[in-house]
Enzyme design. Structure first.
Site, PDB file in Angstrom:
ATOM      1  N   ARG A 173       0.874  -1.173   0.000  1.00  0.00           N
ATOM      2  CA  ARG A 173       0.000   0.000   0.000  1.00  0.00           C
ATOM      3  C   ARG A 173       0.908   1.219   0.000  1.00  0.00           C
ATOM      4  O   ARG A 173       2.079   1.137   0.319  1.00  0.00           O
ATOM      5  CB  ARG A 173      -0.879  -0.007   1.254  1.00  0.00           C
ATOM      6  CG  ARG A 173      -1.952  -1.064   1.224  1.00  0.00           C
ATOM      7  CD  ARG A 173      -2.630  -1.164   2.585  1.00  0.00           C
ATOM      8  NE  ARG A 173      -3.172   0.124   2.997  1.00  0.00           N
ATOM      9  CZ  ARG A 173      -3.450   0.433   4.262  1.00  0.00           C
ATOM     10  NH1 ARG A 173      -3.235  -0.435   5.217  1.00  0.00           N
ATOM     11  NH2 ARG A 173      -3.954   1.613   4.554  1.00  0.00           N
ATOM     12  N   SER A 221       0.572   4.041   1.815  1.00  0.00           N
ATOM     13  CA  SER A 221       0.676   4.854   3.023  1.00  0.00           C
ATOM     14  C   SER A 221       2.109   4.796   3.542  1.00  0.00           C
ATOM     15  O   SER A 221       2.850   3.839   3.278  1.00  0.00           O
ATOM     16  CB  SER A 221      -0.289   4.355   4.099  1.00  0.00           C
ATOM     17  OG  SER A 221       0.206   3.170   4.700  1.00  0.00           O
ATOM     18  N   LYS A 256      -2.390  -8.195  11.728  1.00  0.00           N
ATOM     19  CA  LYS A 256      -3.754  -8.054  12.254  1.00  0.00           C
ATOM     20  C   LYS A 256      -4.760  -7.648  11.189  1.00  0.00           C
ATOM     21  O   LYS A 256      -5.956  -7.756  11.404  1.00  0.00           O
ATOM     22  CB  LYS A 256      -3.791  -7.105  13.449  1.00  0.00           C
ATOM     23  CG  LYS A 256      -3.746  -5.629  13.173  1.00  0.00           C
ATOM     24  CD  LYS A 256      -4.214  -4.897  14.430  1.00  0.00           C
ATOM     25  CE  LYS A 256      -4.010  -3.406  14.318  1.00  0.00           C
ATOM     26  NZ  LYS A 256      -4.680  -2.697  15.427  1.00  0.00           N
ATOM     27  N   ASP A 257      -4.275  -7.197  10.026  1.00  0.00           N
ATOM     28  CA  ASP A 257      -5.192  -6.858   8.938  1.00  0.00           C
ATOM     29  C   ASP A 257      -5.487  -8.049   8.026  1.00  0.00           C
ATOM     30  O   ASP A 257      -6.281  -7.930   7.096  1.00  0.00           O
ATOM     31  CB  ASP A 257      -4.619  -5.697   8.106  1.00  0.00           C
ATOM     32  CG  ASP A 257      -4.562  -4.409   8.910  1.00  0.00           C
ATOM     33  OD1 ASP A 257      -5.457  -4.206   9.753  1.00  0.00           O
ATOM     34  OD2 ASP A 257      -3.622  -3.613   8.705  1.00  0.00           O
ATOM     35  N   THR A 264     -11.042   6.916  18.477  1.00  0.00           N
ATOM     36  CA  THR A 264     -10.690   5.571  18.036  1.00  0.00           C
ATOM     37  C   THR A 264     -11.836   5.030  17.204  1.00  0.00           C
ATOM     38  O   THR A 264     -12.998   5.328  17.488  1.00  0.00           O
ATOM     39  CB  THR A 264     -10.398   4.592  19.187  1.00  0.00           C
ATOM     40  OG1 THR A 264     -10.105   3.308  18.631  1.00  0.00           O
ATOM     41  CG2 THR A 264     -11.565   4.454  20.158  1.00  0.00           C
ATOM     42  N   LEU A 279     -13.666  -0.973  17.639  1.00  0.00           N
ATOM     43  CA  LEU A 279     -14.701  -1.402  18.601  1.00  0.00           C
ATOM     44  C   LEU A 279     -14.043  -2.057  19.807  1.00  0.00           C
ATOM     45  O   LEU A 279     -14.510  -1.937  20.937  1.00  0.00           O
ATOM     46  CB  LEU A 279     -15.659  -2.404  17.941  1.00  0.00           C
ATOM     47  CG  LEU A 279     -16.416  -1.947  16.692  1.00  0.00           C
ATOM     48  CD1 LEU A 279     -17.365  -3.043  16.219  1.00  0.00           C
ATOM     49  CD2 LEU A 279     -17.194  -0.665  16.965  1.00  0.00           C
ATOM     50  N   ARG A 280     -12.957  -2.757  19.545  1.00  0.00           N
ATOM     51  CA  ARG A 280     -12.232  -3.448  20.609  1.00  0.00           C
ATOM     52  C   ARG A 280     -11.686  -2.456  21.638  1.00  0.00           C
ATOM     53  O   ARG A 280     -11.855  -2.638  22.844  1.00  0.00           O
ATOM     54  CB  ARG A 280     -11.079  -4.237  19.967  1.00  0.00           C
ATOM     55  CG  ARG A 280     -10.085  -4.853  20.927  1.00  0.00           C
ATOM     56  CD  ARG A 280      -8.907  -5.457  20.161  1.00  0.00           C
ATOM     57  NE  ARG A 280      -8.146  -4.467  19.411  1.00  0.00           N
ATOM     58  CZ  ARG A 280      -7.242  -3.649  19.934  1.00  0.00           C
ATOM     59  NH1 ARG A 280      -6.949  -3.729  21.212  1.00  0.00           N
ATOM     60  NH2 ARG A 280      -6.611  -2.763  19.189  1.00  0.00           N
ATOM     61  N   ARG A 282     -10.874   8.447  11.528  1.00  0.00           N
ATOM     62  CA  ARG A 282     -10.424   7.614  10.409  1.00  0.00           C
ATOM     63  C   ARG A 282      -9.206   8.228   9.744  1.00  0.00           C
ATOM     64  O   ARG A 282      -8.785   9.329  10.075  1.00  0.00           O
ATOM     65  CB  ARG A 282     -11.558   7.463   9.373  1.00  0.00           C
ATOM     66  CG  ARG A 282     -12.530   6.350   9.709  1.00  0.00           C
ATOM     67  CD  ARG A 282     -11.945   4.978   9.433  1.00  0.00           C
ATOM     68  NE  ARG A 282     -11.895   4.649   8.012  1.00  0.00           N
ATOM     69  CZ  ARG A 282     -10.900   3.991   7.434  1.00  0.00           C
ATOM     70  NH1 ARG A 282      -9.856   3.614   8.122  1.00  0.00           N
ATOM     71  NH2 ARG A 282     -10.948   3.710   6.146  1.00  0.00           N
ATOM     72  N   GLY A 283      -8.659   7.473   8.801  1.00  0.00           N
ATOM     73  CA  GLY A 283      -7.512   7.964   8.057  1.00  0.00           C
ATOM     74  C   GLY A 283      -6.250   7.230   8.496  1.00  0.00           C
ATOM     75  O   GLY A 283      -6.257   6.517   9.492  1.00  0.00           O
ATOM     76  N   THR A 331      -2.759  11.291   9.023  1.00  0.00           N
ATOM     77  CA  THR A 331      -4.016  12.038   9.062  1.00  0.00           C
ATOM     78  C   THR A 331      -4.552  12.133  10.489  1.00  0.00           C
ATOM     79  O   THR A 331      -5.017  13.171  10.932  1.00  0.00           O
ATOM     80  CB  THR A 331      -5.079  11.312   8.201  1.00  0.00           C
ATOM     81  OG1 THR A 331      -4.494  10.950   6.965  1.00  0.00           O
ATOM     82  CG2 THR A 331      -6.294  12.193   7.977  1.00  0.00           C
ATOM     83  N   ARG A 332      -4.483  11.035  11.204  1.00  0.00           N
ATOM     84  CA  ARG A 332      -5.044  11.020  12.561  1.00  0.00           C
ATOM     85  C   ARG A 332      -4.271  11.951  13.499  1.00  0.00           C
ATOM     86  O   ARG A 332      -4.854  12.671  14.289  1.00  0.00           O
ATOM     87  CB  ARG A 332      -5.039   9.598  13.123  1.00  0.00           C
ATOM     88  CG  ARG A 332      -6.061   8.733  12.433  1.00  0.00           C
ATOM     89  CD  ARG A 332      -6.198   7.385  13.093  1.00  0.00           C
ATOM     90  NE  ARG A 332      -6.947   6.511  12.220  1.00  0.00           N
ATOM     91  CZ  ARG A 332      -7.563   5.415  12.602  1.00  0.00           C
ATOM     92  NH1 ARG A 332      -7.507   5.037  13.862  1.00  0.00           N
ATOM     93  NH2 ARG A 332      -8.233   4.681  11.748  1.00  0.00           N
TER      94      ARG A 332
HETATM   95  C1  DPM Z   1      -7.439  -3.576  12.689  1.00  0.00           C
HETATM   96  C2  DPM Z   1      -7.945  -2.666  13.623  1.00  0.00           C
HETATM   97  C3  DPM Z   1      -7.301  -1.451  13.378  1.00  0.00           C
HETATM   98  C4  DPM Z   1      -6.422  -1.649  12.276  1.00  0.00           C
HETATM   99  C5  DPM Z   1      -8.981  -2.981  14.671  1.00  0.00           C
HETATM  100  C6  DPM Z   1      -8.407  -3.075  16.091  1.00  0.00           C
HETATM  101  C7  DPM Z   1      -7.523  -0.159  14.110  1.00  0.00           C
HETATM  102  C8  DPM Z   1      -8.687   0.572  13.497  1.00  0.00           C
HETATM  103  C9  DPM Z   1      -8.873   1.962  13.997  1.00  0.00           C
HETATM  104  C10 DPM Z   1      -7.786  -4.992  12.529  1.00  0.00           C
HETATM  105  N1  DPM Z   1      -6.548  -2.940  11.861  1.00  0.00           N
HETATM  106  O1  DPM Z   1      -7.215  -2.974  16.352  1.00  0.00           O
HETATM  107  O2  DPM Z   1      -9.235  -3.261  17.032  1.00  0.00           O
HETATM  108  O3  DPM Z   1      -8.231   2.401  14.958  1.00  0.00           O
HETATM  109  O4  DPM Z   1      -9.684   2.637  13.369  1.00  0.00           O
HETATM  110  C11 DPM Z   1      -4.008  -1.021  11.766  1.00  0.00           C
HETATM  111  C12 DPM Z   1      -2.968  -0.350  12.469  1.00  0.00           C
HETATM  112  C13 DPM Z   1      -1.800  -1.132  12.336  1.00  0.00           C
HETATM  113  C14 DPM Z   1      -2.143  -2.211  11.548  1.00  0.00           C
HETATM  114  C15 DPM Z   1      -3.069   0.947  13.176  1.00  0.00           C
HETATM  115  C16 DPM Z   1      -3.475   0.835  14.631  1.00  0.00           C
HETATM  116  C17 DPM Z   1      -0.401  -0.885  12.881  1.00  0.00           C
HETATM  117  C18 DPM Z   1      -0.051  -1.840  14.013  1.00  0.00           C
HETATM  118  C19 DPM Z   1       0.295  -3.240  13.574  1.00  0.00           C
HETATM  119  C20 DPM Z   1      -5.484  -0.647  11.611  1.00  0.00           C
HETATM  120  N2  DPM Z   1      -3.475  -2.114  11.193  1.00  0.00           N
HETATM  121  O5  DPM Z   1      -4.038  -0.180  15.086  1.00  0.00           O
HETATM  122  O6  DPM Z   1      -3.238   1.827  15.363  1.00  0.00           O
HETATM  123  O7  DPM Z   1       1.033  -3.416  12.577  1.00  0.00           O
HETATM  124  O8  DPM Z   1      -0.158  -4.185  14.239  1.00  0.00           O
END
Ligand code: DPM
Length: 359
Positions: free
Chosen positions: A20, A22, A92-93, A139, A142-143, A161-162, A166-167
């Site tokens: 991506r 970003s 985690k994505d 944030t 939901l978690r 978002r973003g 951006t955040r």
């Molecule tokens: C997922 C979540 C979020 C990301 C949900 C969660 C955060 C969404 C938000 C599954 N993926 O954690 O409950 O805050 O709107 C994401 C981030 C990273 C990977 C950014 C973050 C970086 C950390 C990593 C977005 N995906 O969580 O602050 O590599 O684990």
């Protein structure tokens, strides 16, 4: 992967890495490319940037979009078409069940998996506990919201978002948020450690499945690339993340449900704490289970599986890590989920999903 012959007749392999666009994604991809270059100096690496649906829909809360593979689909299409050979993601994505034909060929050593508080500069010195009544915390997770609402009832929570840049800008340039919650790992990779004012301990907020670990996704049948990236696997991280992912998969939770974990590997014991929450955190189930691993730390492991007979566990191919330990980790995660399901976890998550969709 393709082979090209240079003028002197030397054959060099070209490996294309999709990412991506970003800044965080680029940093993550560059770090993996650097590791591969060090291990395989003869290989030429090309990095190809792509925009995903998730990057385009910046004004909708992630948890509302519903598409699980939001940030991964375009990259997987490029993998499938051989336009790229590997793709770097935050683990985690990545969904716990990957589309057929793909696998996670490497999981790298986990960064700090915890969440962090980033304060508006005017609140310097505060913590979530000391922020004034009705301070707004940004944030879209939901978690995070579920756990923190319960723990800090004096705070209000609002979507944000973003991408990370951006955040932080939304936080600093306006007065809309008193603080935002982000993964410590992302902040560290961006070089923004100095903005972390508080690391959230498990009592305050448990992390997301796979948080803090980077994963390399490849074509499941591409044995050359699989073999090549497999050396990047970090054994402890792999075993913890297999347990966490098995927990999430058995719960049938996607990346947008209030599910959280905490895992530890100590003296060949793998510990997994898992929890599910209602949206406001008032209802929750949490339990810890452990499993004994046979080979970890004893040096007794043998490598039996060959890469071309790879077995996937929750989407992960790790032929060089002792298979029975991976099985134990997977059983630990699914067993813990079964226990919570027997106590009503599915019902809690079903209500959370419905309420979130109706938001
Ligand atoms: C997922 C979540 C979020 C990301 C949900 C969660 C955060 C969404 C938000 C599954 N993926 O954690 O409950 O805050 O709107 C994401 C981030 C990273 C990977 C950014 C973050 C970086 C950390 C990593 C977005 N995906 O969580 O602050 O590599 O684990």
């Amino acid at each position: 992967m393709s082979a090209t012959e240079d003028v002197s007749g030397k054959v060099s392999r070209v490996i294309r890495i999709g990412t991506r666009k970003s800044q965080l994604a680029r940093i993550q991809t560059d770090s993996i490319a650097a590791k591969l270059k060090e291990l395989y100096p003869e290989v030429t690496l090309e990095i190809i940037g792509m925009t995903t649906t998730g990057d385009k829909i910046l004004d909708t809360a992630l948890s509302k979009i519903g598409e699980k593979s939001l940030f991964t689909k375009e990259l997987e299409t490029a993998l499938e078409k051989n336009e790229v050979d590997l793709v770097v993601h935050s683990l985690k994505d990545l969904p716990t069940t990957l589309p057929p034909g793909f696998t996670i060929g490497a999981i790298l050593k986990r960064e700090n998996p915890h969440d962090a508080v980033v304060l508006h500069p005017q609140n310097a010195g505060q913590t979530l506990a000391t922020l004034p009544q009705n301070s707004v915390i940004g944030t879209s997770s939901l978690r995070r919201a579920a756990q923190l609402k319960k723990r800090f009832p004096h705070l209000d929570f609002k979507d944000i978002r973003g991408n990370l840049n951006t955040r932080l800008k939304k936080l600093d340039d306006k007065e809309d948020y008193s603080a935002i919650i982000l993964a410590a790992a992302g902040l560290k990779r961006m070089g923004w450690d100095s903005r972390i004012s508080q690391i959230l301990e498990p009592e305050d907020c448990m992390y997301a499945v796979g948080q803090g670990a980077l994963a390399v996704e490849v074509r499941a049948r591409d044995t050359d690339i699989l073999e090549m990236v497999s050396v990047l696997h970090h054994k402890d991280t792999v075993l913890r993340c297999i347990a966490e992912r098995a927990f999430l998969r058995t719960l049938e939770g996607g990346c947008s449900v209030p599910v959280a974990v905490h895992s530890e590997l100590k003296d060949s014991q793998l510990y997994l704490t898992g929890a599910v929450f209602s949206l406001d955190g008032s209802d929750s189930l949490k339990e810890t289970m452990q499993a004994t691993l046979s080979a970890v730390n004893t040096g007794a492991e043998r490598v039996e599986e060959r890469v071309d007979e790879q077995v996937q566990r929750v989407g992960v191919t790790a032929a060089k890590i002792w298979g029975p330990d991976q099985d134990s980790a997977e059983r630990l995660g699914s067993g813990l989920a079964e226990l919570l399901i027997s106590r009503g976890a599915r019902e809690i998550l079903a209500v959370a999903r419905q309420l979130n969709d109706a938001r």
